[in-house]
Design an enzyme around this catalytic site. Structure first.
Site, PDB file in Angstrom:
ATOM      1  N   CYS A 282       0.829  -1.214   0.000  1.00 13.69           N
ATOM      2  CA  CYS A 282       0.000   0.000   0.000  1.00 13.69           C
ATOM      3  C   CYS A 282       0.857   1.255   0.000  1.00 13.69           C
ATOM      4  O   CYS A 282       0.473   2.278  -0.555  1.00 13.69           O
ATOM      5  CB  CYS A 282      -0.941  -0.010   1.197  1.00 13.69           C
ATOM      6  SG  CYS A 282      -0.151  -0.457   2.736  1.00 13.69           S
ATOM      7  N   GLU A 382      -4.130   3.592  -7.974  1.00 14.12           N
ATOM      8  CA  GLU A 382      -3.198   2.609  -7.436  1.00 14.12           C
ATOM      9  C   GLU A 382      -3.136   1.411  -8.393  1.00 14.12           C
ATOM     10  O   GLU A 382      -4.135   0.732  -8.612  1.00 14.12           O
ATOM     11  CB  GLU A 382      -3.696   2.151  -6.067  1.00 14.12           C
ATOM     12  CG  GLU A 382      -2.766   1.190  -5.365  1.00 14.12           C
ATOM     13  CD  GLU A 382      -3.234   0.861  -3.948  1.00 14.12           C
ATOM     14  OE1 GLU A 382      -4.403   0.444  -3.788  1.00 14.12           O
ATOM     15  OE2 GLU A 382      -2.444   1.024  -3.012  1.00 14.12           O
TER      16      GLU A 382
HETATM   17  P1  NAI Z   1     -10.421  -5.893  -1.142  1.00 17.22           P
HETATM   18  O1  NAI Z   1     -10.334  -4.618  -0.417  1.00 17.22           O
HETATM   19  O2  NAI Z   1     -11.707  -6.216  -1.788  1.00 17.22           O
HETATM   20  O3  NAI Z   1     -10.066  -7.115  -0.159  1.00 17.22           O
HETATM   21  C1  NAI Z   1      -9.513  -6.977   1.110  1.00 17.22           C
HETATM   22  C2  NAI Z   1     -10.272  -7.863   2.101  1.00 17.22           C
HETATM   23  O4  NAI Z   1     -11.611  -7.400   2.218  1.00 17.22           O
HETATM   24  C3  NAI Z   1     -10.374  -9.322   1.677  1.00 17.22           C
HETATM   25  O5  NAI Z   1     -10.267 -10.138   2.820  1.00 17.22           O
HETATM   26  C4  NAI Z   1     -11.771  -9.396   1.097  1.00 17.22           C
HETATM   27  O6  NAI Z   1     -12.327 -10.678   1.118  1.00 17.22           O
HETATM   28  C5  NAI Z   1     -12.530  -8.467   2.014  1.00 17.22           C
HETATM   29  N1  NAI Z   1     -13.760  -7.944   1.453  1.00 17.22           N
HETATM   30  C6  NAI Z   1     -14.092  -7.770   0.142  1.00 17.22           C
HETATM   31  N2  NAI Z   1     -15.326  -7.245   0.032  1.00 17.22           N
HETATM   32  C7  NAI Z   1     -15.796  -7.094   1.280  1.00 17.22           C
HETATM   33  C8  NAI Z   1     -17.021  -6.572   1.813  1.00 17.22           C
HETATM   34  N3  NAI Z   1     -17.995  -6.119   1.042  1.00 17.22           N
HETATM   35  N4  NAI Z   1     -17.150  -6.535   3.156  1.00 17.22           N
HETATM   36  C9  NAI Z   1     -16.166  -6.951   3.968  1.00 17.22           C
HETATM   37  N5  NAI Z   1     -14.999  -7.458   3.514  1.00 17.22           N
HETATM   38  C10 NAI Z   1     -14.816  -7.528   2.192  1.00 17.22           C
HETATM   39  O7  NAI Z   1      -9.254  -5.928  -2.172  1.00 17.22           O
HETATM   40  P2  NAI Z   1      -9.053  -6.899  -3.425  1.00 17.22           P
HETATM   41  O8  NAI Z   1     -10.319  -7.038  -4.215  1.00 17.22           O
HETATM   42  O9  NAI Z   1      -8.435  -8.134  -2.956  1.00 17.22           O
HETATM   43  O10 NAI Z   1      -8.030  -6.038  -4.267  1.00 17.22           O
HETATM   44  C11 NAI Z   1      -8.513  -4.952  -5.041  1.00 17.22           C
HETATM   45  C12 NAI Z   1      -7.546  -3.820  -5.070  1.00 17.22           C
HETATM   46  O11 NAI Z   1      -7.368  -3.259  -3.779  1.00 17.22           O
HETATM   47  C13 NAI Z   1      -6.141  -4.194  -5.502  1.00 17.22           C
HETATM   48  O12 NAI Z   1      -6.066  -4.220  -6.875  1.00 17.22           O
HETATM   49  C14 NAI Z   1      -5.296  -3.102  -4.878  1.00 17.22           C
HETATM   50  O13 NAI Z   1      -5.257  -1.982  -5.732  1.00 17.22           O
HETATM   51  C15 NAI Z   1      -6.059  -2.747  -3.635  1.00 17.22           C
HETATM   52  N6  NAI Z   1      -5.481  -3.361  -2.431  1.00 17.22           N
HETATM   53  C16 NAI Z   1      -4.855  -2.561  -1.552  1.00 17.22           C
HETATM   54  C17 NAI Z   1      -4.263  -3.112  -0.441  1.00 17.22           C
HETATM   55  C18 NAI Z   1      -3.553  -2.268   0.544  1.00 17.22           C
HETATM   56  O14 NAI Z   1      -2.820  -2.789   1.371  1.00 17.22           O
HETATM   57  N7  NAI Z   1      -3.732  -0.982   0.525  1.00 17.22           N
HETATM   58  C19 NAI Z   1      -4.298  -4.545  -0.185  1.00 17.22           C
HETATM   59  C20 NAI Z   1      -5.024  -5.308  -1.164  1.00 17.22           C
HETATM   60  C21 NAI Z   1      -5.588  -4.709  -2.240  1.00 17.22           C
END
Ligand code: NAI
Ligand code: MG
Length: 479
Positions: A282, A382
């Site tokens: 991030c 990002e």
């Molecule tokens: P995401 O934010 O959807 O997933 C993170 C966590 O949230 C996972 O455990 C997922 O199952 C959970 N989640 C998903 N939808 C949810 C909901 N409605 N309610 C509660 N929990 C929920 O991220 P994703 O889809 O894996 O990645 C998408 C983008 O996010 C990536 O392409 C990247 O740009 C960004 N990202 C940023 C991160 C960071 O550390 N800032 C980490 C991972 C992804």
């Protein structure tokens, strides 16, 4: 047959109520690693009830005893460094030689917060002579933690350690892409003496288990790391419940190189700033601002350095592993296409990496863009892949203005030998972290967190411990 991995609830390995499982894939070669329990609201309910039942006892354990138990968890991680590291490499693609960094970091979170647990002391408040007024830090009770896939065990430990140290019990929901190390950690923690119900892991997809976890009536605080979009969804649930959240979201962090910088030191670290963990961090320094007088020279040097980085999960570190999952791989290549469509120049990379041992994996070459405009998607959004954009600037004021021209505010970097400039610029940058002549250089006690859309609250440091507590004020009449 492929191994089946269950959830961990109330000190036991538990199959999902749905009886369904989903595959988790090794991004380095596309093989199926295991089948993971597909949780639903019923499993969340069971885990929250277990956490709630354990909460009274865990919250009243003497903090010195909690600290001893957390130290045993840290030791369990250290004792299983190799197997946990290998699990992380197989499930998320971190290079073999880099495993120890994230696994050791996970142990350190428990050691650090074990040390702090007994120091959560309140104040006595000066008041009228016939009053005695004091404050205490109390746990919330049940805390929900939802983690992403880019450093699974490390992120789980980063939030779980302060939550547990403060006396909360935890229900943890790891990313569906990388569940293995978190489930294994919960098992090891139980073996190491963590009482049943104190740490529970429910695996599955975001809408199936993440959302009901955040929404559960008995969950009193959520710590979330991931995308802005999901952070907003959790924030909306929290608003409805009037529940506090820590949101650790994305970034588009500026790394500013002034003409007086030590370029020999800057080049490898600026590159590392946006390609480390294949750019899936991030805090990646993805917008590299370079003073115009050194722009040409810098561009050539960083492109050359990028081309020297070995690609492959088994290469000597520093090297690049695969992107952690197909969704993210497609997304990164999509951004590269948008860069072409919008007229950016690709100095190096910009495509998948091919060659011996790479063709079945989700490998992408380290990528550097130049000739970018401020409104291009690769400049504003990002990418979360091994890519950075180069942007020239003339003056310090202009550098600050470009640096802050973003919806995000997680991290930033400054490269210069001028001490006064360091402090001038650090003061003006709107971001939670400022690195000076270094990058991705984070002590366990230094807080991280976002300005603007990069988040709410802070992880790491004593700040995180306090954010997993609520304060009580007691006023007593002595008359
Ligand atoms: P995401 O934010 O959807 O997933 C993170 C966590 O949230 C996972 O455990 C997922 O199952 C959970 N989640 C998903 N939808 C949810 C909901 N409605 N309610 C509660 N929990 C929920 O991220 P994703 O889809 O894996 O990645 C998408 C983008 O996010 C990536 O392409 C990247 O740009 C960004 N990202 C940023 C991160 C960071 O550390 N800032 C980490 C991972 C992804
Ligand atoms: Mg996987």
């Amino acid at each position: 047959m492929t191994a089946q991995v269950n959830m961990f609830i109330n000190g036991k390995s538990v199959p999902p109520a749905s009886q369904l499982y989903f595959e988790t894939i090794n991004p380095a070669d596309g093989t199926v690693l295991a089948e993971v329990a597909r949780g639903t609201e019923a499993d969340i309910h069971a885990a929250v009830e277990a956490a709630d039942a354990a909460s009274e006892t865990w919250g009243s354990v003497n903090p010195m005893e909690r600290a001893r138990i957390l130290n045993r968890l840290a030791q369990a991680i250290r004792d299983n460094m190799e197997s946990l590291g290998r699990m992380e490499s197989d499930d998320m693609g971190i290079p073999y030689e880099a495993q120890h960094i994230v696994i050791e970091g996970s142990a350190e979170f428990f050691e650090y917060y074990a040390g702090l647990a007994p120091s959560l002391q309140g104040d006595t408040i000066p008041a009228d002579q016939d009053k005695f007024v004091y404050t205490t830090y109390e746990p919330y009770g049940v805390v929900g933690i939802i983690t992403p896939w880019n450093a699974p065990l490390n992120q789980a430990a980063r939030s779980a350690a302060p939550a547990l140290a403060a006396g909360n019990t935890v229900v943890l929901k790891p990313s569906e892409y990388t569940s293995l190390s978190t489930v294994e950690f919960a098992r090891l923690a139980s073996e190491a003496g963590l009482p049943d119900g104190v740490l529970n892991v429910v695996t599955g997809f975001g809408p199936d288990v993440g959302a009901p976890l955040a929404a559960h009536r008995k969950v009193s605080k959520v710590g979330f790391t991931g995308s802005v979009r999901t952070g907003q969804a959790i924030g909306a649930i929290a608003a409805e419940k009037v529940m506090p959240v820590t949101l650790e979201l994305g970034g588009k962090s500026p790394n500013i190189v002034f003409e007086d910088a030590d370029l020999a030191a800057a080049i490898p670290m600026v590159l590392f700033g946006f390609i480390a963990n294949s750019g899936q961090i991030c805090s990646s320094g993805t917008r590299v601002l370079v003073q115009r007088s050194i722009y040409e020279e810098f561009s050539k040097m960083i492109a050359a350095a990028a081309e020297q980085i070995p690609i492959g999960i088994d290469k000597p570190f520093p090297c690049l592993g695969p992107i952690a999952n197909q969704m993210q791989y497609d997304k990164v290549l999509n951004y590269f296409q948008s860069a072409r469509d919008e007229g950016a120049t690709i100095l190096t990379g910009g495509e998948k990496a091919t060659g011996e041992g790479l063709d079945d994996g989700l490998y992408i070459r380290p990528t550097v863009f130049t000739d970018v405009a401020r409104d291009m998607r690769i400049v504003r959004e990002e990418i979360f892949g091994p890519a950075g954009v180069l942007i020239p600037f003339d003056t310090e004021e202009e550098a600050i203005e470009i640096a802050n021209d973003t919806d995000y505010g997680l991290c930033s970097g400054i490269w210069t030998r001028d001490v006064s400039r360091v402090h001038r610029v650090a003061r003006k940058i709107k971001a939670g972290t400022v690195y000076v002549n270094t990058y991705h250089d984070h002590s366990v006690g230094a807080p991280v967190g976002g300005y603007k859309k990069s988040g709410i609250g802070r992880e790491r440091g004593i700040q995180a411990l306090r954010q997993y507590t609520q304060m009580k004020n007691v006023t007593m009449n002595l008359a």
